[in-house]
Enzyme design. Sequence first.
Site, short mmCIF file in Angstrom:
data_model
loop_
_atom_site.label_atom_id
_atom_site.label_comp_id
_atom_site.label_asym_id
_atom_site.label_seq_id
_atom_site.Cartn_x
_atom_site.Cartn_y
_atom_site.Cartn_z
N HIS B 52 0.68 -1.48 0.06
CA HIS B 52 -0.21 0.15 0.09
C HIS B 52 1.07 1.02 0.32
O HIS B 52 2.08 1.29 0.93
CB HIS B 52 -0.69 0.10 1.36
CG HIS B 52 -1.70 -1.28 1.66
ND1 HIS B 52 -2.93 -1.81 1.21
CD2 HIS B 52 -2.20 -2.41 2.56
CE1 HIS B 52 -3.42 -2.48 0.97
NE2 HIS B 52 -2.98 -2.55 2.11
N ARG B 314 -4.99 -10.98 11.48
CA ARG B 314 -3.95 -9.87 11.73
C ARG B 314 -4.19 -9.64 12.83
O ARG B 314 -4.84 -9.34 14.42
CB ARG B 314 -5.39 -8.49 10.65
CG ARG B 314 -5.69 -8.46 9.21
CD ARG B 314 -7.01 -7.07 9.81
NE ARG B 314 -6.85 -7.44 7.83
CZ ARG B 314 -8.37 -7.95 7.27
NH1 ARG B 314 -8.88 -9.03 8.74
NH2 ARG B 314 -8.83 -7.93 6.27
N ILE B 340 1.10 -6.01 14.29
CA ILE B 340 1.96 -5.25 12.87
C ILE B 340 0.79 -6.23 12.08
O ILE B 340 1.40 -7.29 11.56
CB ILE B 340 3.09 -5.65 12.50
CG1 ILE B 340 4.49 -5.42 13.98
CG2 ILE B 340 3.45 -5.42 11.24
CD1 ILE B 340 4.01 -3.74 13.76
N SER B 342 -2.45 -4.54 9.22
CA SER B 342 -2.09 -4.46 6.70
C SER B 342 -2.03 -2.68 8.25
O SER B 342 -2.58 -2.44 8.86
CB SER B 342 -3.19 -3.88 7.32
OG SER B 342 -3.22 -3.11 6.09
N CYS B 407 1.11 -27.27 -13.65
CA CYS B 407 0.19 -25.92 -14.28
C CYS B 407 1.55 -24.44 -14.12
O CYS B 407 0.97 -22.97 -14.09
CB CYS B 407 -0.45 -25.74 -12.71
SG CYS B 407 -1.68 -26.99 -12.68
N CYS B 442 -5.01 -26.65 -10.23
CA CYS B 442 -4.90 -27.89 -9.71
C CYS B 442 -4.20 -28.29 -8.45
O CYS B 442 -5.22 -28.98 -8.32
CB CYS B 442 -4.33 -29.17 -10.83
SG CYS B 442 -2.72 -30.07 -10.22
#
Lengths: 448, 484
Positions: B52, B314, B340, B342, B407, B442
């Site tokens: 962010h 969180r 700690i 977000s 994959c 998968c």
Amino acid sequence: MAEFKSNAIDCGVVEAVQTRAFDVAVIGGGPAGMAAALAAHKAGARVAIVEREQHLGGILRQCIHPGFGLSHFKQELTGPEYAQRFIDKVHATDIALFLNSMVLGIDSGEPAEDTAVHTVTLMSPAGMLQLTGRAVVLAMGCRERTRSEIKIPGSRPAGVFTAGLAQRYINIENLKPGSRAVILGSGDIGLIMARRCTLEGISVEGVYELMPYANGLRRNVKNCLDDFGVPLHLSTTVTRVIGHDRLEAVEVSQVDERLAPIPGTERIIPCDTLLLSVGLIPENELSVAAGVELDPRTRGAVVDQSLQTGVPGIFACGNVLHVHDLADNVTTESERAGAAAAAYALGTGAGAVPDCELTVSPAGIAGYALPGRITAVALTKLNFRVRRPVDAARVRILAGGVELFAGKVRPFKPSVMESFPLPAKVIKQALDLGASKIVLSVDPIEEA
Amino acid sequence: MTETFDIAIVGAGITGCAIARQLARFDLSICVVEAANDIALGASKANGGLVHAGYDPTPGTVKAQVNARGCELYGTWAQELGFLFCRTGSMVLGFNDEDRAHLEQLRRNGYVNGVPEQSIVGPDRIHELEPRASADATCALWCPSTGFVDPFEVAIAALENAIANGATFMRSATVEAIEVASSGDDARFTLATPAGNVRCRYLINAAGNGAADISHMAGAEEFQMVWRQGNIVVLDKEPRTLMPLYPVPTPVSKGVIVTGTVHGNTVITATAAVREPGDTQTYASDVNALLTGAHKLVPDLDTRRVVRAFAGGRPVIQGTNDFFIGQSAVVPGLFQAAGIQSPGVASAPAIAERMELVMREAGVELHERADWNPIRREPDDFDRAPLARKEELIESDPAWGQIVCRCETVPEAEIVAAIRRQPGAVSVEGVKRRCRAGMGRCQSGFCQSRLVTILARELGCDPSEVLLEDAGSWLVEGPLKGVR
């Protein structure tokens, strides 16, 4: 904004990579790929098979149960036996085999050019290699739908397996995934694994099915559940996974007509293993990267009557095209694709110039119709699957609002892939009506 | 057995690993003590990986001081530590005048917090920046510094670099008790763990959701933690990676965000609900809320292609929405990075930098080592390697041409390298976090049994001892009857 590196490999620009030329390159060495390769070879083409595993045979190698070959060989075989018949035939030819080889991309060059060849880039422990071919057959099969795709809530412990993964542990690795299993989904793999687990001393608490009917073949319900006393719980699904490190239990709930869990019907079933048999998805990441258009209903390629995709020279067959319930049907379909690919590559085929351009759409309770395009006025095999079981329904073929054909009234089941021969004269009639679209409708008969 | 270090860091999440990396440049012995058997198994593995920009925290908070700085540092950290970081920029989408007023407020916050180059843009610019953003959006806060990372990769890279510079990693070492001797002692803290005791002069608490317990055991601040749980959904890869798109935030969370990932998937993150501590279950209601929320931002998102749904907690300190970064006011020598939540991932490099400063201010002598190497060479990623490099790798060892995970195109040699790295993977999920084997659509349906075989061989154990994740998460019971 930052530029992102694409995952697609730019196949055209590498000059150092060794190239080998063929007429037809078949991607996948399972039942579909082998049948397509053999048919193309029989038609006189130089053929290569590319297979990721060290062995030919695909998923059949782990399908050690019987039930294969009844229509193709008029004999009941196990999966490995059925596969071996084709492996032996392939070995008796000069079809080039690239085993342990992963295809990274298909480059189709300029589609307008008559001489256009497709370049298949593959890698193996021996290095990188490019195969060229005027035709490519996609025969990569399918993968299993996962827990995430059906959004089962709860924790994420060890012990939640797709049925095919558990089958691999048991039949290939000789390992026991757990002691007490719950199976979600009554598809054929789920039913077969219920029996397999029981035989290996893993207690199967029950098979749970979201729909109000079993999803697998009737014979598998009888042979795998009824004969072993494994209960089948319809209209019931797993609504929570419980356990922090290893699975401890699942919560199951009954569902209503809209398939939503009914509050208050929750039950906790202690178990250390949850097997999921909740659907198969054609593995078309390579096809999409090669520019092949998919049908959202089948999640396989849109093909014409010769199983050619929208990219000229690329054909598709087997479970990568649509999910089959019998390997025998895969073989039959793939033989058609292989022959058509050879005819395209060698320039011996009819229909280089299309006779017509018709699309085919499903209606009523038909979940899909294949092929999605018809470009020749000839007897055409139409495949479809119904979305729900009915006791009495009929197939109708419509064009421009006119009914061109109506079939016999009979029962239909979602577990059975249906095949319907569409006569050339019906296609001709549709064209005479000025139609651009044929509708395959399966209509239940209410009063029957 | 007791080992003595200058510094012990409790917790190998992204915070602890970043601090270890920051302090490894100094002439000090460091031990990172982790309760789980691998790096980043708590909140660090259960988030959206967003870096962010920093317009969200209230100016003046600790968060506000470290978020924008962390975002800025990611460019250097990614280069030095060889992890993937995409600085794509982001938009907070507004749909009406009320939203627009919120965007103005966020922009003012961002300005105070030091977020560079923000602007409010209209519909034309929105669709130029992200063509898939909702056509109903009338305005957006465009923030060019936002980006995203793979959060496990950051933590792993930081700890690998710390270890290459001499730090020690103790895994499966839950701190059960902390003894604090009288001050003045050279190594006054003694941590008791099942993997052995650790004595240290300075103790750094970076224990994430366990930070309150560590602080309590040391007789320091009494934090009350709240488990603010979030569900997250990962969708399959897209031909073009999406730019992060945010809704206007709510008082408790940033709302349901849609973002691309460094590997081209799409992530929908995250719900916020206070639940029982330790609850990492996904909930149908949360997953539905995510899919609905995502559609508002990106209407054409194909939400059937769910690769994975997961949840985490969180680490929120009750009564404050802020980080606590500093020396304990009660126990000198104990430094805490607690609460700690977000934007923890975005802030990690700046939290590490701030921790260094806090320690200096507390009188800890930090002398730079002459031989400190800031560079961690990024391991070969076969899928992303150019064709020529792929050929070179296969030539060097045919196991690079042996694809195990289809994959994500992960060959056997890359898996073996993930197990042999320092610290290496010890579980199927540990392999996945290091090289993506089993992370694809998968979900290891094809490769899990092969991963078990490779892990058993590399770790010298029986397949029945191979774990999915931590202790108790066995995958197979043992051989079938009659097969020995």
